[in-house]
Scaffold this motif. Sequence first.
Motif, PDB file in Angstrom:
ATOM      1  N   TRP A 153       0.821  -1.212   0.000  1.00  0.00           N
ATOM      2  CA  TRP A 153       0.000   0.000   0.000  1.00  0.00           C
ATOM      3  C   TRP A 153       0.854   1.261   0.000  1.00  0.00           C
ATOM      4  N   GLU A 154       2.082   1.186   0.541  1.00  0.00           N
ATOM      5  CA  GLU A 154       2.937   2.375   0.586  1.00  0.00           C
ATOM      6  C   GLU A 154       3.284   2.870  -0.813  1.00  0.00           C
ATOM      7  N   LYS A 155       3.039   2.090  -1.837  1.00  0.00           N
ATOM      8  CA  LYS A 155       3.298   2.519  -3.218  1.00  0.00           C
ATOM      9  C   LYS A 155       2.197   3.431  -3.745  1.00  0.00           C
ATOM     10  N   CYS A 156       1.121   3.571  -3.017  1.00  0.00           N
ATOM     11  CA  CYS A 156       0.003   4.388  -3.464  1.00  0.00           C
ATOM     12  C   CYS A 156       0.401   5.835  -3.755  1.00  0.00           C
ATOM     13  N   PRO A 157       1.174   6.501  -2.886  1.00  0.00           N
ATOM     14  CA  PRO A 157       1.570   7.873  -3.226  1.00  0.00           C
ATOM     15  C   PRO A 157       2.331   7.945  -4.550  1.00  0.00           C
ATOM     16  N   TYR A 158       3.161   6.949  -4.829  1.00  0.00           N
ATOM     17  CA  TYR A 158       3.864   6.922  -6.116  1.00  0.00           C
ATOM     18  C   TYR A 158       2.858   6.888  -7.256  1.00  0.00           C
ATOM     19  N   PHE A 159       1.818   6.071  -7.123  1.00  0.00           N
ATOM     20  CA  PHE A 159       0.815   5.947  -8.176  1.00  0.00           C
ATOM     21  C   PHE A 159       0.066   7.272  -8.356  1.00  0.00           C
TER      22      PHE A 159
ATOM     23  N   GLN B 203      -1.286  16.828  -0.967  1.00  0.00           N
ATOM     24  CA  GLN B 203       0.115  17.159  -0.718  1.00  0.00           C
ATOM     25  C   GLN B 203       0.885  17.371  -2.013  1.00  0.00           C
ATOM     26  N   ALA B 204       0.471  16.695  -3.080  1.00  0.00           N
ATOM     27  CA  ALA B 204       1.156  16.812  -4.369  1.00  0.00           C
ATOM     28  C   ALA B 204       0.576  17.934  -5.229  1.00  0.00           C
ATOM     29  N   ASP B 205      -0.282  18.786  -4.656  1.00  0.00           N
ATOM     30  CA  ASP B 205      -0.935  19.888  -5.387  1.00  0.00           C
ATOM     31  C   ASP B 205      -1.763  19.403  -6.569  1.00  0.00           C
ATOM     32  N   GLY B 206      -2.384  18.250  -6.410  1.00  0.00           N
ATOM     33  CA  GLY B 206      -3.208  17.694  -7.476  1.00  0.00           C
ATOM     34  C   GLY B 206      -4.431  18.521  -7.799  1.00  0.00           C
ATOM     35  N   VAL B 207      -4.948  19.237  -6.802  1.00  0.00           N
ATOM     36  CA  VAL B 207      -6.146  20.046  -7.029  1.00  0.00           C
ATOM     37  C   VAL B 207      -5.879  21.089  -8.117  1.00  0.00           C
ATOM     38  N   LYS B 208      -4.688  21.690  -8.090  1.00  0.00           N
ATOM     39  CA  LYS B 208      -4.334  22.708  -9.088  1.00  0.00           C
ATOM     40  C   LYS B 208      -4.336  22.137 -10.505  1.00  0.00           C
ATOM     41  N   LEU B 209      -4.019  20.856 -10.639  1.00  0.00           N
ATOM     42  CA  LEU B 209      -4.011  20.238 -11.959  1.00  0.00           C
ATOM     43  C   LEU B 209      -5.399  19.851 -12.436  1.00  0.00           C
ATOM     44  N   LEU B 210      -6.274  19.498 -11.501  1.00  0.00           N
ATOM     45  CA  LEU B 210      -7.615  19.077 -11.896  1.00  0.00           C
ATOM     46  C   LEU B 210      -8.549  20.236 -12.210  1.00  0.00           C
ATOM     47  N   VAL B 211      -8.397  21.356 -11.532  1.00  0.00           N
ATOM     48  CA  VAL B 211      -9.325  22.474 -11.714  1.00  0.00           C
ATOM     49  C   VAL B 211      -9.459  22.878 -13.188  1.00  0.00           C
ATOM     50  N   PRO B 212      -8.373  23.061 -13.936  1.00  0.00           N
ATOM     51  CA  PRO B 212      -8.538  23.446 -15.341  1.00  0.00           C
ATOM     52  C   PRO B 212      -9.232  22.381 -16.189  1.00  0.00           C
ATOM     53  N   LEU B 213      -9.192  21.142 -15.756  1.00  0.00           N
ATOM     54  CA  LEU B 213      -9.801  20.062 -16.534  1.00  0.00           C
ATOM     55  C   LEU B 213     -11.284  19.902 -16.272  1.00  0.00           C
ATOM     56  N   ILE B 214     -11.755  20.363 -15.110  1.00  0.00           N
ATOM     57  CA  ILE B 214     -13.158  20.123 -14.769  1.00  0.00           C
ATOM     58  C   ILE B 214     -14.002  21.391 -14.656  1.00  0.00           C
ATOM     59  N   CYS B 215     -13.374  22.567 -14.673  1.00  0.00           N
ATOM     60  CA  CYS B 215     -14.118  23.829 -14.545  1.00  0.00           C
ATOM     61  C   CYS B 215     -13.934  24.666 -15.801  1.00  0.00           C
ATOM     62  N   PRO B 216     -14.998  25.354 -16.242  1.00  0.00           N
ATOM     63  CA  PRO B 216     -14.840  26.308 -17.333  1.00  0.00           C
ATOM     64  C   PRO B 216     -13.918  27.458 -16.919  1.00  0.00           C
ATOM     65  N   ALA B 217     -13.313  28.112 -17.883  1.00  0.00           N
ATOM     66  CA  ALA B 217     -12.354  29.186 -17.609  1.00  0.00           C
ATOM     67  C   ALA B 217     -12.961  30.294 -16.757  1.00  0.00           C
ATOM     68  N   SER B 218     -14.221  30.663 -16.984  1.00  0.00           N
ATOM     69  CA  SER B 218     -14.848  31.738 -16.203  1.00  0.00           C
ATOM     70  C   SER B 218     -14.954  31.353 -14.731  1.00  0.00           C
ATOM     71  N   THR B 219     -15.237  30.087 -14.457  1.00  0.00           N
ATOM     72  CA  THR B 219     -15.323  29.629 -13.075  1.00  0.00           C
ATOM     73  C   THR B 219     -13.950  29.631 -12.429  1.00  0.00           C
ATOM     74  N   GLN B 220     -12.919  29.255 -13.185  1.00  0.00           N
ATOM     75  CA  GLN B 220     -11.559  29.241 -12.658  1.00  0.00           C
ATOM     76  C   GLN B 220     -11.142  30.624 -12.196  1.00  0.00           C
ATOM     77  N   GLN B 221     -11.500  31.654 -12.967  1.00  0.00           N
ATOM     78  CA  GLN B 221     -11.116  33.014 -12.611  1.00  0.00           C
ATOM     79  C   GLN B 221     -11.790  33.436 -11.322  1.00  0.00           C
ATOM     80  N   SER B 222     -13.047  33.038 -11.130  1.00  0.00           N
ATOM     81  CA  SER B 222     -13.735  33.411  -9.903  1.00  0.00           C
ATOM     82  C   SER B 222     -13.165  32.658  -8.698  1.00  0.00           C
ATOM     83  N   ILE B 223     -12.686  31.428  -8.922  1.00  0.00           N
ATOM     84  CA  ILE B 223     -12.084  30.659  -7.828  1.00  0.00           C
ATOM     85  C   ILE B 223     -10.740  31.255  -7.464  1.00  0.00           C
TER      86      ILE B 223
END
Length: 85
Positions: free
Chosen positions: A15-21, A61-81
């Motif tokens: 299970w410790e390999k999960c962060p790598y994945f 911890q890996a800042d994954g949220v920053k990578l997902l936001v552009p993929l799931i939110c329209p650009a106008s929503t990103q600017q407001s966030i």
Amino acid sequence: ARPSLVVIHDMNPHWEKCPYFVYKMLFDLKKPSHPTRGVPTAINCLSTLLKEPVVRSSFVQADGVKLLVPLICPASTQQSIQGPA
């Protein structure tokens, strides 16, 4: 019912390999390993893995949220966030 990944964690010493994945999936979001399948595959894997608290911790911890936001939110929503530039 399928066992929780947390239960599997207690039984599985690998299970410790999960962060790598998680990092691998995030890297595929940045630089896809395949031109058309890399990002959809990474998102699909993450959507399954992120159901578990231990995975969410690694993801945040890996800042994954920053990578997902552009993929799931329209650009106008990103600017407001993100707030004004």
